[in-house]
Scaffold this active site. Structure first.
Site, PDB file in Angstrom:
ATOM      1  CG  ASP A  99      36.689  29.889 -32.575  1.00 42.38           C
ATOM      2  OD1 ASP A  99      36.792  28.651 -32.542  1.00 42.38           O
ATOM      3  OD2 ASP A  99      36.960  30.551 -33.596  1.00 42.38           O
ATOM      4  NE  ARG A 164      40.499  36.512 -37.018  1.00 40.46           N
ATOM      5  CZ  ARG A 164      40.247  35.212 -37.159  1.00 40.46           C
ATOM      6  NH1 ARG A 164      39.449  34.609 -36.298  1.00 40.46           N
ATOM      7  NH2 ARG A 164      40.756  34.524 -38.150  1.00 40.46           N
TER       8      ARG A 164
HETATM    9  P1  5GP Z   1      35.205  22.074 -36.478  1.00 43.79           P
HETATM   10  O1  5GP Z   1      36.514  21.390 -36.671  1.00 43.79           O
HETATM   11  O2  5GP Z   1      34.578  21.827 -35.128  1.00 43.79           O
HETATM   12  O3  5GP Z   1      34.258  21.795 -37.605  1.00 43.79           O
HETATM   13  O4  5GP Z   1      35.482  23.592 -36.676  1.00 43.79           O
HETATM   14  C1  5GP Z   1      35.818  24.408 -35.665  1.00 43.79           C
HETATM   15  C2  5GP Z   1      36.353  25.694 -36.229  1.00 43.79           C
HETATM   16  O5  5GP Z   1      35.605  26.114 -37.373  1.00 43.79           O
HETATM   17  C3  5GP Z   1      36.207  26.801 -35.218  1.00 43.79           C
HETATM   18  O6  5GP Z   1      37.306  26.858 -34.373  1.00 43.79           O
HETATM   19  C4  5GP Z   1      36.066  28.018 -36.116  1.00 43.79           C
HETATM   20  O7  5GP Z   1      37.325  28.509 -36.441  1.00 43.79           O
HETATM   21  C5  5GP Z   1      35.381  27.492 -37.356  1.00 43.79           C
HETATM   22  N1  5GP Z   1      33.928  27.747 -37.298  1.00 43.79           N
HETATM   23  C6  5GP Z   1      32.937  26.859 -37.088  1.00 43.79           C
HETATM   24  N2  5GP Z   1      31.730  27.447 -37.089  1.00 43.79           N
HETATM   25  C7  5GP Z   1      31.956  28.760 -37.291  1.00 43.79           C
HETATM   26  C8  5GP Z   1      31.109  29.923 -37.390  1.00 43.79           C
HETATM   27  O8  5GP Z   1      29.874  29.898 -37.265  1.00 43.79           O
HETATM   28  N3  5GP Z   1      31.737  31.107 -37.614  1.00 43.79           N
HETATM   29  C9  5GP Z   1      33.085  31.215 -37.760  1.00 43.79           C
HETATM   30  N4  5GP Z   1      33.581  32.417 -37.976  1.00 43.79           N
HETATM   31  N5  5GP Z   1      33.918  30.155 -37.669  1.00 43.79           N
HETATM   32  C10 5GP Z   1      33.361  28.952 -37.438  1.00 43.79           C
HETATM   33 MG    MG Z   2      37.982  31.247 -39.077  1.00 46.16          MG
HETATM   34 MG    MG Z   3      38.830  27.968 -33.780  1.00 44.89          MG
END
Ligand code: 5GP
Ligand code: MG
Ligand code: MG
Length: 178
Positions: A99, A164
């Site tokens: 996502d 979602r």
């Molecule tokens: P990372 O490991 O890159 O920090 O985190 C990625 C995951 O964090 C994404 O797959 C998502 O599930 C969550 N995430 C990061 N930013 C957002 C955001 O703005 N909204 C939501 N709902 N989830 C986020």
């Molecule tokens: Mg989440």
């Molecule tokens: Mg994710």
């Protein structure tokens, strides 16, 4: 649900148009290859289905669930596999569908893991990218939209498991987090 939204960042039409563009590009790039598309549950589920329904080439579906976030809005930095792929990915061309890339930790860890399992190639497709938040070096091969550093919900993205099923992507009113 709608009354909790502060503003819309990407509406249904903009998302749909971009998803079709990505699907077309990916379908062209993987034509004739043994493609296995990995959906990173739960956030990517909506995007994943839309994307592959716009790709009229043979492909395999598989799901993985990792945890990098707790109930809040900050990444913990550790990634755990909660549900693993069912397929043997040896010699397959794997496309991870996510996502959003935030710190980059989830995708970096996941792509390393799938490479170690002997995939022919591992690439990543992310609907959203928050480049300003990157903590590790990680770049998706396909990106839908570059977005600012705001907590987003909708089109698969949740806050505490909800929102979602919104057809658009937006931000929540501050009082929702309180
Ligand atoms: P990372 O490991 O890159 O920090 O985190 C990625 C995951 O964090 C994404 O797959 C998502 O599930 C969550 N995430 C990061 N930013 C957002 C955001 O703005 N909204 C939501 N709902 N989830 C986020
Ligand atoms: Mg989440
Ligand atoms: Mg994710």
């Amino acid at each position: 649900m709608l009354m909790d939204i502060e503003k819309t960042l990407l509406d249904e039409a903009a998302i749909g148009k971009r998803v079709r563009e990505l699907a077309e590009q990916i379908a062209a790039d993987y034509a004739g290859k043994d493609l296995l598309m990995v959906c990173v549950l739960n956030g990517a589920a909506v995007f994943y289905i839309d994307l592959l329904m716009d790709m009229q080439i043979p492909l395999e579906m598989n799901f993985i669930r990792v945890s990098s976030y707790g109930a809040g809005t900050e990444s913990s930095g550790t990634v755990r596999i909660l549900y693993d792929l069912e397929a043997d990915i040896t010699d397959k061309h794997v496309l991870i569908v996510e996502d959003i890339i935030d710190s980059g930790r989830t995708l970096k860890r996941l792509s390393k893991l799938l490479k170690e399992r002997g995939a022919a190639s591992v690439k990543c497709c992310c609907l959203l990218d928050k480049p300003s938040r990157r903590a590790v070096e990680m770049q998706a091969d396909y990106v839908g939209f570059s977005v600012p550093d705001e907590f987003l919900v909708g089109y698969g993205l949740d806050y505490n498991g909800k929102y979602r099923n919104l057809r658009f992507i937006g931000t929540l009113k501050p009082e929702i987090y309180e």
